[in-house]
Write an enzyme that holds these catalytic residues in place. Sequence first.
Site, mmCIF file in Angstrom:
data_model
loop_
_atom_site.group_PDB
_atom_site.id
_atom_site.type_symbol
_atom_site.label_atom_id
_atom_site.label_comp_id
_atom_site.label_asym_id
_atom_site.label_seq_id
_atom_site.Cartn_x
_atom_site.Cartn_y
_atom_site.Cartn_z
ATOM 1 N N SER A 186 77.986 -26.409 12.573
ATOM 2 C CA SER A 186 79.267 -25.869 13.025
ATOM 3 C C SER A 186 79.593 -24.540 12.352
ATOM 4 O O SER A 186 80.441 -23.787 12.843
ATOM 5 C CB SER A 186 80.389 -26.875 12.744
ATOM 6 O OG SER A 186 80.226 -28.031 13.544
ATOM 7 N N GLU A 193 76.396 -27.707 21.572
ATOM 8 C CA GLU A 193 77.092 -26.475 21.975
ATOM 9 C C GLU A 193 78.504 -26.415 21.406
ATOM 10 O O GLU A 193 79.433 -25.926 22.043
ATOM 11 C CB GLU A 193 77.054 -26.302 23.492
ATOM 12 C CG GLU A 193 75.615 -26.183 23.988
ATOM 13 C CD GLU A 193 75.478 -25.489 25.320
ATOM 14 O OE1 GLU A 193 76.387 -24.739 25.705
ATOM 15 O OE2 GLU A 193 74.433 -25.701 25.956
#
Length: 381
Positions: free
Chosen positions: A131, A365
């Site tokens: 992240s 994603e």
Amino acid sequence: MDFNLSEEEVLIQATVHELAQEKFKERSQKIDEESLFPEQNIKELAELGLLGSIIEEKYGGAEASTMSYSLILEEISQACASTSVIVSVTTMVGLAIQRSGNEEQKQNYIPKIAEGQTLGAFCLTEPNAGSDPSSMKTTAKLEGENYILNGQKLWITNASHSDIFLVMANEDPKLGRKGISAFVVEKSKIKSGTFTIGPPERKMGLNGSHTSAIFFDNLLIPEENRLGGKGEGLGIALKSLDTGRIGIASQALGIAQAAFDSSVNYAKEREQFGQAIGKFQGVSFKIADMKMKLDTSRLVTRKAAWMNDQGLNHTMESSIAKAYATEAAFDITAQAIRVHGGMGFSKELPLERYHRDIQATLIYEGTNEIQRLVISRNLGL
């Protein structure tokens, strides 16, 4: 916003629906159970020009709308979610090169992807940079007219089936995210150093979409393979994810639609206590909730696709679509299992596969927590 699809979009949707339902669907169980790469599915999509649906015609694509792209992935996902992931990532790589590459790069790489000569792989995530991509350790050192790449990437979709890799690496780690550049690595043309692809990961779902770690050891690539300017890599990656997240939302929509359709049919056919189980509110209300979530997911996903087609900034809307549609699909697939009772738990039906496949959409994603961060920042919070 016009809710009607264009004639072209309707035709594309119908074409992919027929292909997916008549061919992909019957192959999907074997693909999942044996972790088989859906080579025939990809070949058939390439023959229809659907690997480059939103790529410009001059680079071998169909130059269709983002709405068409969303419809394509939704229809594929109803039959085989693994195939849709492969298409989504390949398209994202081709689109990134089209958006940020020079003309020579576009002519050299994009047609190979759009025409199905090879797949594309998007290489951003690392062991300590998920992240937080600014923490990446993969480096790119310029020596003369070549870059030397060292490091590793994780969870790379299509790695073992691709020749074109879009790799983010840090030219100047002291600059953090501002030191990250993007590079195109063409595996078949490597002349020095090593590029190692690990075995496919053993996963909970999406088993036909092979995901591997990759390793660079003094990998030499020409300076001309850098995509965009120095330090523009993270921006290229994030812009790609804006479109990619519409694709993930569309995948979730397809999986949820398949689970919903199966539930409606089962509720009409299955009888207990002398009537169809859909006559009982305990079942019908579940299905009503599924319908509300499904339609809302479709609205937010198509809004994001429409905004992209209009040239509008859609970063927040793509995050909304991705987060909402994937979480709604998680709930819908779980409820579909309950509607089907014991048969929902059985591998005789694809309901349990739908629920396994949807898990990854909450993560890749950008996790849905990251989507909420994107949304809140776009609100000035």
